[in-house]
Design a protein around this motif. Structure first.
Motif, PDB file in Angstrom:
ATOM      1  N   TYR A  54      -6.257  29.482  79.928  1.00  0.00           N
ATOM      2  CA  TYR A  54      -6.089  30.251  78.689  1.00  0.00           C
ATOM      3  C   TYR A  54      -6.322  31.733  78.962  1.00  0.00           C
ATOM      4  O   TYR A  54      -5.540  32.594  78.532  1.00  0.00           O
ATOM      5  N   ASN A  55      -7.412  32.052  79.679  1.00  0.00           N
ATOM      6  CA  ASN A  55      -7.741  33.444  79.981  1.00  0.00           C
ATOM      7  C   ASN A  55      -6.784  34.067  80.985  1.00  0.00           C
ATOM      8  O   ASN A  55      -6.325  35.201  80.815  1.00  0.00           O
ATOM      9  N   TRP A  58      -2.315  32.228  79.681  1.00  0.00           N
ATOM     10  CA  TRP A  58      -1.716  32.246  78.347  1.00  0.00           C
ATOM     11  C   TRP A  58      -1.904  33.581  77.627  1.00  0.00           C
ATOM     12  O   TRP A  58      -0.943  34.144  77.093  1.00  0.00           O
ATOM     13  N   LEU A  59      -3.124  34.105  77.598  1.00  0.00           N
ATOM     14  CA  LEU A  59      -3.334  35.361  76.882  1.00  0.00           C
ATOM     15  C   LEU A  59      -2.493  36.510  77.453  1.00  0.00           C
ATOM     16  O   LEU A  59      -1.879  37.253  76.677  1.00  0.00           O
ATOM     17  N   CYS A  81      -3.959  25.122  76.573  1.00  0.00           N
ATOM     18  CA  CYS A  81      -4.173  26.518  76.178  1.00  0.00           C
ATOM     19  C   CYS A  81      -4.218  26.657  74.657  1.00  0.00           C
ATOM     20  O   CYS A  81      -4.988  27.457  74.121  1.00  0.00           O
ATOM     21  N   TRP A  85      -7.150  28.283  72.463  1.00  0.00           N
ATOM     22  CA  TRP A  85      -6.738  29.355  71.554  1.00  0.00           C
ATOM     23  C   TRP A  85      -7.134  29.015  70.116  1.00  0.00           C
ATOM     24  O   TRP A  85      -7.609  29.870  69.365  1.00  0.00           O
ATOM     25  N   TYR A  95     -12.659  36.931  67.896  1.00  0.00           N
ATOM     26  CA  TYR A  95     -11.300  36.925  68.438  1.00  0.00           C
ATOM     27  C   TYR A  95     -10.668  38.311  68.307  1.00  0.00           C
ATOM     28  O   TYR A  95     -10.028  38.808  69.248  1.00  0.00           O
ATOM     29  N   CYS A  99      -9.632  40.503  71.634  1.00  0.00           N
ATOM     30  CA  CYS A  99      -8.238  40.928  71.853  1.00  0.00           C
ATOM     31  C   CYS A  99      -8.128  42.439  71.938  1.00  0.00           C
ATOM     32  O   CYS A  99      -7.416  42.976  72.806  1.00  0.00           O
ATOM     33  N   LEU A 107      -3.792  39.704  69.051  1.00  0.00           N
ATOM     34  CA  LEU A 107      -2.661  38.886  69.460  1.00  0.00           C
ATOM     35  C   LEU A 107      -2.430  37.809  68.406  1.00  0.00           C
ATOM     36  O   LEU A 107      -3.274  36.946  68.186  1.00  0.00           O
TER      37      LEU A 107
END
Length: 833
Positions: A54-55, A58-59, A81, A85, A95, A99, A107
């Motif tokens: 995810y880190n 995906w981000l 992910c 998320w 969050y 971001c 995001l």
């Protein structure tokens, strides 16, 4: 609702939300269900690797796509992910800051589609592989997760420091709370969205008035709140416009202890809501449903093979049908009474019942009126979605009157449940109902009772079947020939299944015979037969080799020994896969009275399928009290036959306790002992009884607990090295071998046939207890044939007395205290999210 309260509610409904919360909530529920079928995402090491992906992948991909679309197609987020998320966004303040710190902006989820709704992932997977050639698009849960290298990667990258592992752990219980059929219904969600706006209005009002209050949502409100947060840009904009800040979502506190933050916050929120809007805050189907049950397995077991083809001869629905019973959950509260004569103020309550009791609800209970007592009491129960509720006002007499006569009727009124549930109506009713006073009671104005009622939409009810064990009959009285299958060794008498009104529903027989008497060890045949009213017989089950073949209304099953690492004892395989586990599991897991009965007295049937790879409880057998509970229509006939067979195995082997985890073939061994004359007289009779749902009165904390004794009124016959029955054993405690007798307590190692044993304590061999006082039809060897303590060998004689039967007042779940019928319980526990 007063005029000012109507104005406040209208203000709440005008709060602008830039998300279609109803449709988005449905998608969230669908996603949570899919994640729950992939529980490797709940635990290490897959969870840590999902957080890393995810880190690391995906981000950055999401940030690039949100700045300048990297694809003309919608991006489909990988499920691992998406889960991380999902949990990250449910702390909206964190969050947003994470971001902005890493990417300079929030995001959002524009042009992003869930892995659940994504029909084609090929374009996204192609883009992913191009950007991350060394990392596959889908997380391989079977891979070897490199712990050391993962730690080095995390340390070398600029990742967020938020504890996502803990965030995930907090969301797992929430998934269980909202995993209920009515949650995705449009009408339920429409009301949930309206209530969410009301919830935001309370918080806005508190901010304007500088009131510090920890507002706690019910689960319908919390579901919509989560849905709003999962659209982070819209959520931030909507909340900044509404109250000048992004509203935090604090889900870190889970202590429901009375007086703690969650409990007091919910009580304060309830009071503020009801004072502000004049509506009830507690809502049926939206309250706390208990802790998440312990899973039966940590390894998913999907139904992977092709379902067995159904042939007409295998299906029994052409001559056996069971009606489906629908149930609704109800929350009932009496809010206020108007125009009550002065002499009766402060000393009146309301009893409630159904004018015509149904199969789920036959109780008569009382509640206080909030305006009179100052005490909030809310009744929770299940009933069929038909008929009328009958409310009877009762006033208190002077204190010198005996307690049993301290209240007398004052007046009555009624409310039609069918009208409440009419098409187009809401799931909540707040209504002033005229009370008709009894003759002689004078009132200057019409007396009005404010009734608040909320309910869920109808769903299939759990049905409860009672297995009764009467006294055994003489062999000759139930002997009958078995045509064309050899000489009969012995046979069992007929088992009658009746409904609540005593009407016969089904008749069964267990037949046993020897196929070839010329062999030194003849092969024994066992069959379960259904007998029609005309005397025709149809085979429901047959023992072949080392397994039973069982027919049902939808197809055949094979029952065989299949003890595995997950602890199950048997498998039932056919068009569905069902495993049988010792004890009460999953939805049947006890919530109260855990110490009062042994889990070895129960067996849970758990269905496994692609939808339920970790198992779903479909039925429960309570061998001690002779109770069979079933959720699904397809399992009713199969389950009755199964309970009949397993009870037969249980009585011959003296219980399943010694066999848990054993590799022995129980089914085959039982067949070898059936020729013993001492077993020839054992009879099982089954009575069918529909569930009579529980009633919980929330608002008080007094509870009773489980009393001793067998309590089901069916006797404790057929016990080997057993303890026996408490008082009230309806049909006797016959056929005990080396037993402590039929006496007080829960069964094992007790003595004496307790007082009130209906048909006697017959046929005891080397028994220490003997018959207690008051054995109804005498303690004869075969029930009711005269008086005295006949047919006892080396027995301690008649003496002693039993103890009281079951007494239950604390139970909020069917089966929680080992009883199928629960008239009432009083509970007080935090009921919010």
């Amino acid at each position: 609702m007063e005029k000012e309260q109507e104005i406040e509610w209208a203000k709440a409904q005008n709060i602008a939300v830039t998300v279609d919360l109803l449709e988005a909530a449905k998608k969230q529920l669908e996603f949570l269900a899919v994640v729950d079928r992939n529980r490797y995402l709940y635990e290490s090491p897959a969870l840590e690797w999902a957080i890393y992906r995810y880190n690391a992948f995906w981000l950055p991909l999401l940030a690039k796509h949100s700045e300048n679309a990297v694809s003309e197609d919608l991006l489909v987020v990988p499920i691992d992910c998406e889960w991380i998320w999902h949990c990250h966004r449910l702390n909206p303040v964190r969050y947003k800051s994470d971001c902005e710190e890493r990417f300079g902006r929030i995001l959002g989820n524009h042009n992003i589609i869930s892995s659940v709704q994504g029909k084609s992932k090929s374009k996204t997977e192609e883009l992913w592989n191009k950007m991350y050639p060394e990392e596959s698009y889908e997380l391989d849960c079977n891979r070897s997760f490199p712990g050391d290298s993962l730690q080095r990667n995390v340390q070398s990258e600029k990742f967020i420091s938020y504890d996502l592992v803990s965030a995930v752990k907090r969301q797992v219980p929430f998934s269980f709370q909202v995993a209920r059929p009515h949650m995705s219904n449009d009408l339920f969600l429409q009301e949930a969205v309206a209530r969410y706006r009301g919830f935001l209005h309370l918080i806005r009002t508190n901010r304007k008035n500088n009131v510090k209050r920890f507002c706690v949502p019910t689960y319908d409100v919390d579901l919509i709140w989560h849905t709003h947060q999962l659209n982070p840009i819209s959520y931030c904009n909507d909340l900044l416009k509404l109250m000048g800040k992004v509203l935090e979502h604090d889900d870190t506190d889970s202590d429901r202890t009375k007086g703690k933050k969650l409990d007091t916050g919910f009580s304060d929120t309830t009071k503020q809501w009801e004072d502000t809007f004049g509506l009830r805050y507690w809502k049926a189907g939206a309250m706390y449903r208990g802790a998440t049950p312990t899973p039966v397995t940590q390894i998913p077991i999907p139904f992977t093979y092709e379902a067995r083809k159904l042939h007409a001869p295998d299906i029994c629905n052409n001559f056996i049908q069971f009606p489906e019973i629908k149930a609704v959950e109800v929350l009932l509260e009496f809010v206020e009474i108007k125009n009550l004569p002065e002499a009766h103020k402060g000393n009146i309550h309301v009893s409630f019942s159904k004018k015509k009791p149904d199969k789920l609800f036959s109780a008569k209970r009382t509640l206080s009126i909030l305006s009179e007592s100052g005490e909030k009491q809310v009744a929770y129960f299940q009933c069929e979605p038909t008929g009328e509720f009958f409310f009877e006002l009762e006033c208190q007499l002077p204190s010198n009157i005996p307690l049993s006569k301290s209240f007398k009727p004052f007046g009555s009124c009624s409310l039609s449940l069918q009208e409440c549930m009419a098409s187009g109506s809401q799931l909540t009713v707040n209504k002033w109902i005229p009370v008709v006073p009894l003759p002689g009671i004078l009132a200057s104005k019409p007396i009005l009772l404010h009734v608040s009622l909320s309910f869920t939409l109808p769903t299939s009810a759990v049905q409860v079947f009672h297995l009764l064990r009467p006294q055994p009959f003489f062999i000759s009285s139930c002997y009958f020939p078995l045509p064309k299958i050899g000489k009969t060794k012995h046979a069992k008498s007929r088992t009658c299944i009746t409904d609540d009104d005593g009407n016969d529903v089904l008749n069964l027989q267990m037949r046993e015979s020897s196929k070839d008497m010329t062999r030194s060890t003849p092969e024994l045949l066992k069959e379960v037969h259904y007998i029609t009213d005309s005397g025709e017989t149809h085979t429901l089950a047959k023992f072949q080799g080392n397994e039973w073949l069982i027919k049902g209304t939808h197809g055949s099953f094979k029952l065989h020994n299949a003890s595995g690492n997950d602890g199950h004892l048997f498998e039932l395989v056919g068009h569905k896969m069902v495993k049988l586990f010792s004890g009460r599991r999953l939805d049947f897991e006890p919530k109260h009275c855990k110490k009062q009965s042994s889990e070895h007295d129960f067996m849970t049937a758990v269905e496994f399928s692609a939808l339920y790879p970790y198992g779903r409880a479909t039925a429960l057998i309570d061998f001690k009290n002779g109770i069979f509970k079933v959720k699904d229509e397809w399992m009713i006939l199969t389950g009755i036959t199964l309970a009949f067979i397993l009870s037969d195995i249980l009585k011959r082997k003296g219980g399943f306790t010694a066999k848990v985890g054993s590799k022995e073939n129980i089914l085959n061994q039982v067949i070898q002992v059936t020729t013993s004359p001492s077993n020839a007289e054992n009879v099982i009779e089954v009575k069918v009884e529909e569930a009579s749902g529980d009633i919980g009165i929330q608002g008080n904390s007094q509870s009773g607990g489980c009393g001793s004794g067998c309590g089901s009124g069916s006797g404790c016959g057929n016990m080997v090295q057993s303890g026996g029955c408490g008082s009230g054993c309806g049909s006797g405690c016959g056929n005990m071998v080396q037993s402590g007798g039929c006496g007080s307590g829960f069964g094992n190692m007790s003595g004496g046939c307790g007082s009130g044993c209906g048909s006697g304590c017959g046929n005891m061999v080397q028994s220490g207890g003997g018959c207690g006082s008051g054995c109804g039809g005498g303690c004869k060897g075969f029930g009711g044939y005269g008086g005295g303590c006949g047919h006892m060998v080396k027995s301690g004689g008649c003496g002693g007395s039993g103890c009281g039967g079951n007494n239950l007042s604390h139970n909020d779940d069917v089966g929680a205290c080992d009883l199928p019928k629960v008239e009432a319980s009083i509970v007080n526990e935090p009921v919010a999210a």
